[in-house]
Design a protein around this motif. Structure first.
Motif, PDB file in Angstrom:
ATOM      1  N   LEU A 142      -7.595  12.005   0.032  1.00  0.00           N
ATOM      2  CA  LEU A 142      -6.262  11.607  -0.412  1.00  0.00           C
ATOM      3  C   LEU A 142      -5.187  12.228   0.471  1.00  0.00           C
ATOM      4  CD1 LEU A 142      -5.509   9.905  -2.777  1.00  0.00           C
ATOM      5  CD2 LEU A 142      -5.068  11.972  -4.080  1.00  0.00           C
ATOM      6  N   ILE A 192      -6.898   0.431   2.714  1.00  0.00           N
ATOM      7  CA  ILE A 192      -7.020   1.854   2.408  1.00  0.00           C
ATOM      8  C   ILE A 192      -8.471   2.084   2.053  1.00  0.00           C
ATOM      9  CG2 ILE A 192      -6.241   3.765   0.980  1.00  0.00           C
ATOM     10  CD1 ILE A 192      -3.767   2.295   0.325  1.00  0.00           C
ATOM     11  N   PHE A 252      -5.080  10.694   3.839  1.00  0.00           N
ATOM     12  CA  PHE A 252      -4.364   9.422   3.835  1.00  0.00           C
ATOM     13  C   PHE A 252      -2.864   9.672   3.839  1.00  0.00           C
ATOM     14  CE2 PHE A 252      -2.390   5.707   2.043  1.00  0.00           C
ATOM     15  CZ  PHE A 252      -2.856   4.766   2.934  1.00  0.00           C
ATOM     16  N   THR A 253      -2.459  10.651   3.019  1.00  0.00           N
ATOM     17  CA  THR A 253      -1.054  11.040   3.017  1.00  0.00           C
ATOM     18  C   THR A 253      -0.605  11.408   4.426  1.00  0.00           C
ATOM     19  OG1 THR A 253      -1.324  11.885   0.806  1.00  0.00           O
ATOM     20  CG2 THR A 253       0.587  12.629   2.002  1.00  0.00           C
ATOM     21  N   ILE A 302       0.450   4.288  -2.681  1.00  0.00           N
ATOM     22  CA  ILE A 302       0.115   5.673  -2.382  1.00  0.00           C
ATOM     23  C   ILE A 302       1.198   6.611  -2.913  1.00  0.00           C
ATOM     24  CG2 ILE A 302       1.087   5.993  -0.072  1.00  0.00           C
ATOM     25  CD1 ILE A 302      -2.501   6.653  -0.846  1.00  0.00           C
ATOM     26  N   ASP A 338       0.810  -1.207   0.000  1.00  0.00           N
ATOM     27  CA  ASP A 338       0.000   0.000   0.000  1.00  0.00           C
ATOM     28  C   ASP A 338       0.847   1.261   0.000  1.00  0.00           C
ATOM     29  OD1 ASP A 338      -2.173  -1.641   0.127  1.00  0.00           O
ATOM     30  OD2 ASP A 338      -2.169  -1.675   2.308  1.00  0.00           O
TER      31      ASP A 338
END
Lengths: 358, 309
Positions: free
Chosen positions: B233, B35, B236-237, A130, A126
């Protein structure tokens, strides 16, 4: 005759005749077929990275964009219009031949792929996903904003008037007459992309059974063990990134030439996600499966666009074609994964690593 | 100097919203290593539900003051978002717990797309102006301004974070959550019901996301069906930045990311002599992400999941 030869012949004739049949219903259908073929190529390219080497890449569309913008810049009036220096050098305008553009885009995309690969080599799963996603977004933001102070990509407006393909003295943008049969531009492109796609399929099959392919799969199954067995995991991973990316670059050139117009909008994150979904939905690492996945996700929505009209009237406009399309793709992704978590047509023997270990 | 102070305030506000969203991400990831791409859509639903509620109240309950409308609509949004996320988990993720890792990722992406489409059908794909419910007169701190909405955001974040620390660190549920994150099978031997814990995690995450969504809409004055994507997004970063699976990491990551973004976009023009402008704001998050993960692959505070394939 051998059974295999008959099979291949049937496929060959089928692919030759398909666009001719489709064009009877209008060029739009051939266009859909063309784009579907492009998606098959993209999905196969990504399959090398995700399916063989097990590196989840969510920024794949960046390489597609590199190819498309590379070709658009070298084969459109954009650069000569905006840079007097370049206009002085090429008074006729920059019109790179497709024979040069293809290898150039391939190389450029491969280099981009390796450059992306170097910093993220240590990452897995993952985390890798990302980071590649972030990389794709960075490229897209640059494409979107590089119209100032130097106008390189023309920003969100995109680059128009990209040259069509010229090959063997044939201009692919004009219809041709062959034995009294009218062959429009889209059909010509179909044949060209089919050749490229078959080449891609061939390369993928050869890779799969080669030392390199087996090395990738070893890395996918167990990286530590692969390393212990003497596989240079770093180089193999970079090779996977580079090879996958080069496929994307070639697709980009075809896309630019086929559309005649390139803009950052075509290379959104959604596109990357769509290509990953094709690979996973079809069957990770299994070439026929990946092709099936690409056909389903690329062609089905386009076909739905034509069927959606009546439905839209039924629901009083609340459910228009675009929304219905998105709804069906989304539901398909969920339902297929719930029913067949390894894809619709998974590979019969590989994919052990896809079972979670813990 | 005033610019710097102003950007720090903006960054803190932005960062605290990222932190709220990142908490949901990081808890889900910590427990089931997924995720949850649909998390941003929960935020969007929260914002749009609250927009509808506020619209209704402004028409029929004009006697209510603005802050009450905001709070009531936020409560409704939280409840509905919790229900939504609960269902999302049951429909799209539960059956795939023991499947190949990519399968739930694809259903998550599908779910994100699905929720966006549903929102488009319910609310039509237009930008909704979110009314200013709190007073707009800003306060001044040494030349920089801060609006009441921003103050509210900061205080709500602090309260939520304190609550989260309490819930995860000091309650039975929190202990169950930590145990499940460590090992679901062993946790179930100890009498923890992993299914229930996972559901609870999704519900809590949804509530935080809905709060963030309402605040986001109130702060920027608009709500629309794709608004969840980018914050999701970035959050999540932020979670990865701080070390995914780690609550404190999510908060620190979120706040730092907000600060980096705000300060970066405030100064990028000067730094590059005007070549790059504030339209490059969005790349900071990703550049930071790449640098951090290259130098410290487990994030700032992470240690557990560094080697997880």
């Amino acid at each position: 005759m051998d059974k295999k030869v008959i099979k291949y012949l049937a496929w060959g004739i089928g692919l030759l005749v398909l666009p001719l049949i489709l064009q009877q219903f209008g060029n739009a259908w051939v266009r859909i077929a063309d784009l579907t073929l492009l998606y098959i190529m993209l999905a196969l390219g990504l399959n090398i990275v995700v399916g063989y080497a097990g590196l989840l890449d969510l920024g794949y569309v960046a390489f597609y964009a590199v190819g498309a913008f590379g070709y658009a810049l070298l084969a459109s009036p954009h650069l000569t219009e905006n840079f007097p220096a370049i206009a002085a050098m090429f008074p006729q305008g920059l019109h790179i031949s497709i024979w040069w553009a293809m290898p150039l885009a391939l190389l450029l995309a491969a280099v981009t792929g390796v450059i992306l690969g170097i910093p993220v080599l240590k990452l897995r799963g993952d985390y890798l996903a990302i980071v590649t996603l972030g990389f794709g977004e960075i490229i897209r933001i640059f494409m979107n904003n590089l119209d100032q102070p130097l106008n390189i990509t023309n920003g969100p407006k995109g680059i128009a008037n990209v040259d069509p393909v010229h090959m063997f003295g044939v201009d692919f943008s004009k219809p041709h007459n062959l034995f009294g049969l009218e062959i429009p531009s889209v059909t010509l492109y179909f044949y060209l992309i089919v050749v490229l796609m078959l080449l891609t399929v061939f390369i993928c099959y050869r890779l799969q059974d080669s030392r390199i392919g087996r090395g990738w799969m070893a890395i996918r199954e167990d990286e530590v063990a692969a390393k212990a067995m003497g596989i240079n995991t770093r180089n193999m991973k970079l090779l996977a990134f580079g090879m996958g990316a080069s496929f994307g670059g070639v697709c980009g050139v075809m896309f630019g030439a086929f559309q005649g117009f390139v803009s950052p909008e075509s290379f959104s994150l959604m596109e990357s996600i769509m290509i990953v979904s094709m690979v996973v939905l079809g069957g990770l690492g299994h070439i026929p499966g990946v092709i099936l996945g690409a056909i389903l996700l690329a062609a089905l929505p386009e076909v739905l666009r034509y069927v959606a009209g009546p439905l839209q009237e039924l629901t009083g406009g609340r459910l228009d074609a675009a929304i219905l399309r998105q709804l069906l793709i989304a539901s398909a992704m969920i339902v297929v994964m719930l029913l067949r978590p390894r894809g619709i047509w998974p590979s019969p023997e590989h994919g052990k690593s896809l079972v979670r270990k813990s | 100097m005033e610019i710097l102070l102003q950007q720090i305030i903006n960054g803190l506000v932005l960062g605290s919203m990222y932190a709220l969203i990142a908490l949901g991400y990081t808890m889900v990831y910590g427990i089931i290593q997924l995720i949850n791409f649909a998390h941003g859509e929960v935020l969007m639903f929260g914002a749009l539900i609250s927009w509808t509620c506020v619209g209704y109240m402004q028409e029929h309950m004009t006697y209510l003051p603005g802050w009450a409308m905001l709070l009531i609509s936020m409560l409704i949004a939280c409840v509905l978002a919790a229900v939504l996320n609960f269902c999302v988990e049951k429909v799209a993720y539960k059956r795939l717990r023991n499947s190949p890792r990519l399968a739930p990722l694809i259903t998550a992406i599908g779910m994100s797309l699905f929720l966006q489409t549903v929102a488009m059908m319910i609310w039509k794909p237009t930008y909704k102006p979110y009314p200013a419910l709190l007073p707009v007169d800003p306060y001044f701190i040494g030349g920089a301004v801060i609006t009441p909405t921003q103050i509210l955001i900061l205080s709500i974040t602090v309260v939520s974070l304190a609550l989260m620390v309490y819930v995860v660190g000091y309650t039975r549920l929190g202990r169950a959550m930590r145990a499940t994150a460590e090992s679901p099978s062993v946790a179930s031997l100890m009498g923890v019901k992993p299914d229930m814990v996972i559901s609870a995690t999704f519900v809590i995450g949804a509530i935080l996301a809905a709060i963030a969504g309402v605040m986001w809409a109130a702060n920027y004055g608009t709500a629309f069906h794709t608004m969840g994507f980018l914050p999701g997004l970035k959050a999540f970063t932020a979670a990865v930045f701080g070390g995914i699976g780690n609550l404190a990491g999510a908060v620190i990551g979120g706040v730092l990311l907000g600060l980096i973004e705000a300060i970066g976009s405030g100064y990028i023009g000067d730094l590059t002599g005007g070549v790059l402008g504030s339209q490059y704001t969005d790349i900071f998050a990703f550049i930071v992400l790449i640098i951090i993960l290259t130098l410290r692959p487990s994030g700032l505070l992470g240690e557990r999941v560094a080697d997880r394939a």
